[in-house]
Design a protein around this motif. Structure first.
Motif, short mmCIF file in Angstrom:
data_model
loop_
_atom_site.label_atom_id
_atom_site.label_comp_id
_atom_site.label_asym_id
_atom_site.label_seq_id
_atom_site.Cartn_x
_atom_site.Cartn_y
_atom_site.Cartn_z
N LYS A 37 0.81 -1.22 0.00
CA LYS A 37 0.00 0.00 0.00
C LYS A 37 0.85 1.28 0.00
O LYS A 37 0.49 2.26 -0.65
N LEU A 38 1.98 1.27 0.72
CA LEU A 38 2.83 2.45 0.75
C LEU A 38 3.34 2.81 -0.64
O LEU A 38 3.45 3.99 -0.99
N ALA A 39 3.66 1.81 -1.45
CA ALA A 39 4.13 2.08 -2.82
C ALA A 39 3.02 2.73 -3.64
O ALA A 39 3.28 3.66 -4.41
N LYS A 40 1.81 2.25 -3.48
CA LYS A 40 0.69 2.84 -4.23
C LYS A 40 0.39 4.26 -3.77
O LYS A 40 0.14 5.16 -4.58
N VAL A 41 0.46 4.49 -2.45
CA VAL A 41 0.25 5.84 -1.92
C VAL A 41 1.35 6.77 -2.43
O VAL A 41 1.08 7.89 -2.86
N HIS A 42 2.59 6.29 -2.40
CA HIS A 42 3.71 7.09 -2.92
C HIS A 42 3.47 7.46 -4.37
O HIS A 42 3.58 8.62 -4.76
N PHE A 43 3.14 6.45 -5.19
CA PHE A 43 2.94 6.68 -6.62
C PHE A 43 1.87 7.75 -6.86
O PHE A 43 2.09 8.70 -7.61
N ASN A 88 8.68 3.10 3.12
CA ASN A 88 8.54 1.84 2.40
C ASN A 88 9.91 1.19 2.17
O ASN A 88 10.09 -0.01 2.38
N VAL A 89 10.88 1.98 1.74
CA VAL A 89 12.22 1.45 1.49
C VAL A 89 12.85 0.96 2.79
O VAL A 89 13.41 -0.13 2.86
N LEU A 90 12.75 1.77 3.84
CA LEU A 90 13.36 1.38 5.12
C LEU A 90 12.76 0.09 5.66
O LEU A 90 13.47 -0.75 6.22
N VAL A 91 11.47 -0.09 5.49
CA VAL A 91 10.80 -1.28 6.01
C VAL A 91 11.00 -2.48 5.09
O VAL A 91 11.42 -3.55 5.53
N ASN A 92 10.71 -2.33 3.82
CA ASN A 92 10.66 -3.48 2.91
C ASN A 92 11.98 -3.84 2.26
O ASN A 92 12.25 -5.01 2.02
#
Length: 109
Positions: A37-43, A88-92
């Motif tokens: 979801k974080l990637a979609k929110v970022h996008f 997102n990057v730090l977590v995933n």
């Protein structure tokens, strides 16, 4: 008198091309980071906020200071999107890198 759009040109290059190219590379290399979801929110925040900010900046450069709130809204959306990307990057990505290291260690044993 001709006005040069230097600030908007620099922002478009940095935020529109460089940062999204970097995000695309990271999402390609670490699919777990791209599929949440974080990637979609970022996008969506980045791709909605950036054009709003850039259009406002071009209008501001043409001499209309009344668009400053529009620039602020676009910049805020873009900034929140970038923060989502960093989280997102730090977590995933860290989790993916940890999985790679542990599987390499298991193979070496």
């Amino acid at each position: 008198m001709s006005r040069k759009p230097a600030p908007s040109h620099a922002h478009i290059n940095l935020l529109g091309w460089t940062s999204l190219a970097l995000a695309g590379i990271i999402y390609y290399l670490f699919p777990a980071a791209a599929e949440n979801k974080l990637a979609k929110v970022h996008f969506w925040l980045h791709n909605v906020g950036l054009p709003v900010m850039m259009i406002g900046l071009v209008v501001l450069e043409s001499g209309n200071p009344a668009v400053e709130p529009v620039i602020a809204i676009g910049a805020s959306l873009t900034s929140i999107g970038v923060i989502c990307f960093v989280i997102n990057v730090l977590v995933n990505v860290k989790a993916s890198a940890g999985l790679s290291s542990s599987s390499e260690n298991n193979m070496a044993s």
